[in-house]
Design a protein around this motif. Structure first.
Motif, PDB file in Angstrom:
ATOM      1  N   ILE A 101      16.094  -8.678   0.036  1.00  0.00           N
ATOM      2  CA  ILE A 101      16.060  -9.689  -1.017  1.00  0.00           C
ATOM      3  C   ILE A 101      15.105 -10.785  -0.552  1.00  0.00           C
ATOM      4  CG2 ILE A 101      17.392 -11.298  -2.425  1.00  0.00           C
ATOM      5  CD1 ILE A 101      19.876  -9.577  -1.487  1.00  0.00           C
ATOM      6  N   PHE A 102      14.084 -11.068  -1.367  1.00  0.00           N
ATOM      7  CA  PHE A 102      13.035 -11.986  -0.955  1.00  0.00           C
ATOM      8  C   PHE A 102      13.081 -13.282  -1.766  1.00  0.00           C
ATOM      9  CE2 PHE A 102      11.532  -7.636  -0.275  1.00  0.00           C
ATOM     10  CZ  PHE A 102      11.222  -7.671   1.076  1.00  0.00           C
ATOM     11  N   LEU A 107       9.610  -8.654  -8.022  1.00  0.00           N
ATOM     12  CA  LEU A 107       9.849  -7.714  -9.120  1.00  0.00           C
ATOM     13  C   LEU A 107       8.512  -7.254  -9.694  1.00  0.00           C
ATOM     14  CD1 LEU A 107      12.752  -9.566 -10.989  1.00  0.00           C
ATOM     15  CD2 LEU A 107      12.925  -7.748  -9.278  1.00  0.00           C
ATOM     16  N   LEU A 108       8.483  -6.037 -10.214  1.00  0.00           N
ATOM     17  CA  LEU A 108       7.278  -5.514 -10.854  1.00  0.00           C
ATOM     18  C   LEU A 108       7.220  -6.068 -12.277  1.00  0.00           C
ATOM     19  CD1 LEU A 108       7.496  -1.842  -9.554  1.00  0.00           C
ATOM     20  CD2 LEU A 108       6.039  -3.689  -8.716  1.00  0.00           C
ATOM     21  N   PRO A 109       6.185  -6.845 -12.604  1.00  0.00           N
ATOM     22  CA  PRO A 109       6.168  -7.608 -13.851  1.00  0.00           C
ATOM     23  C   PRO A 109       6.157  -6.774 -15.127  1.00  0.00           C
ATOM     24  CG  PRO A 109       4.032  -7.731 -12.761  1.00  0.00           C
ATOM     25  CD  PRO A 109       4.974  -7.095 -11.793  1.00  0.00           C
ATOM     26  N   VAL A 163      18.462  -9.793 -10.492  1.00  0.00           N
ATOM     27  CA  VAL A 163      17.860  -8.462 -10.628  1.00  0.00           C
ATOM     28  C   VAL A 163      17.426  -7.954  -9.252  1.00  0.00           C
ATOM     29  CG1 VAL A 163      15.924  -7.137 -11.581  1.00  0.00           C
ATOM     30  CG2 VAL A 163      17.122  -8.807 -13.015  1.00  0.00           C
ATOM     31  N   ALA A 164      16.828  -8.841  -8.454  1.00  0.00           N
ATOM     32  CA  ALA A 164      16.390  -8.455  -7.111  1.00  0.00           C
ATOM     33  C   ALA A 164      17.586  -8.051  -6.242  1.00  0.00           C
ATOM     34  CB  ALA A 164      15.625  -9.606  -6.454  1.00  0.00           C
ATOM     35  N   ILE A 165      18.691  -8.757  -6.391  1.00  0.00           N
ATOM     36  CA  ILE A 165      19.898  -8.411  -5.639  1.00  0.00           C
ATOM     37  C   ILE A 165      20.435  -7.062  -6.113  1.00  0.00           C
ATOM     38  CG2 ILE A 165      22.304  -9.058  -5.212  1.00  0.00           C
ATOM     39  CD1 ILE A 165      21.350 -12.012  -5.339  1.00  0.00           C
ATOM     40  N   ALA A 166      20.416  -6.843  -7.430  1.00  0.00           N
ATOM     41  CA  ALA A 166      20.857  -5.555  -7.970  1.00  0.00           C
ATOM     42  C   ALA A 166      19.985  -4.424  -7.438  1.00  0.00           C
ATOM     43  CB  ALA A 166      20.822  -5.590  -9.501  1.00  0.00           C
ATOM     44  N   ARG A 167      18.677  -4.651  -7.378  1.00  0.00           N
ATOM     45  CA  ARG A 167      17.759  -3.638  -6.849  1.00  0.00           C
ATOM     46  C   ARG A 167      18.091  -3.332  -5.383  1.00  0.00           C
ATOM     47  NH1 ARG A 167      11.758  -5.573  -6.650  1.00  0.00           N
ATOM     48  NH2 ARG A 167      12.782  -6.946  -5.144  1.00  0.00           N
TER      49      ARG A 167
END
Length: 246
Positions: A101-102, A107-109, A163-167
């Motif tokens: 997690i950054f 995320l890919l836009p 979303v990043a955490i979910a990824r």
């Protein structure tokens, strides 16, 4: 008849570092980024890595995430020596055992929230239906099932970090690694994201966060402080009550 006591089977630490050191050459001089790091992280640990700029926090996080290799010492991930893994296996380990997690979300836009979360599963032997189901389940877990078809540009900063955490969670990793995960968020959104981390920890997730913010360290159960590439303090604390000053 002699009875033999059966010893309980104990799990190895999720992370074990034995004498890890890392040096860099800069302008003809040797810079020590990490020096003889000894560290164990058990399952369901909740750790803050703190310290001043240049203390080695980010280098250590890169080491934990198998993005960098030590000059000396040994790194065991779930009991397995990382140095023994070839590049293909190491890539699989990063994909399956470690969730990143950054601060900048990464995320890919052009992909929706759902598609971003599904990305790490593309390397798994899974049907598209299975990938969709797992990604949706994790989005629901972080409270964003209703935003599944939104692009990152249509989401707030806090939503993008969720979303990043979910990824990071979708691969069911052994450990979540966060590099200043609230650094780009306002105080209200930060509180929301940290509440999510607290919830994930309560559910059994192992979490390590690099931070320079005392409020973030206050959430963690353990605070490891680095100075000049060395661990100078490693203390347990009650959640919500800091044992160390950043």
């Amino acid at each position: 008849m002699m009875t033999v006591a059966i010893q309980p089977v104990t799990e190895p630490p999720v992370i074990e570092l034995r004498g890890i050191s890392k040096h860099y050459e800069m302008a003809g001089e040797t810079f020590t980024a990490l020096a003889d790091i000894q560290l164990k992280v058990e399952r369901n640990d909740y750790v803050a890595l703190i310290g001043p700029s240049g203390s080695g926090k980010s280098t250590l996080l890169n080491m934990l995430g198998c993005l960098d290799t030590p000059d000396s010492g040994e790194y065991l991930l779930c009991g397995q020596p990382v140095a023994s893994l070839d590049e293909t296996t190491l890539a699989q380990v990063r994909n399956q055992q470690i969730g990143f997690i950054f601060q900048s979300f990464n995320l890919l836009p052009r992909l929706t929230a759902l598609q971003n979360v599904m990305q790490p599963l593309l390397y798994r032997v899974m049907s598209k239906t299975e990938r969709l189901a797992r990604a949706m389940a994790v989005l629901e877990r972080v409270g964003l099932a209703d935003k599944a078809q939104h692009l990152p540009s249509q989401l707030s900063g806090g939503q993008r970090q969720r979303v990043a955490i979910a990824r990071a969670l979708v691969t069911e990793p052994a450990v979540l690694l966060g590099d200043e995960p609230t650094g780009n968020l306002d105080s209200k959104t930060t509180a929301s994201i940290m509440a999510l981390f607290d919830e994930l920890h309560a559910q059994g997730q192992t979490i390590i966060l690099v931070t320079h913010e005392q409020e973030i360290a206050d959430h963690c159960r353990r605070v490891v402080r680095l100075v000049d590439g060395r661990i100078v303090a490693d203390r347990q604390q009650q959640q919500g009550h800091s044992a160390l000053a950043v």
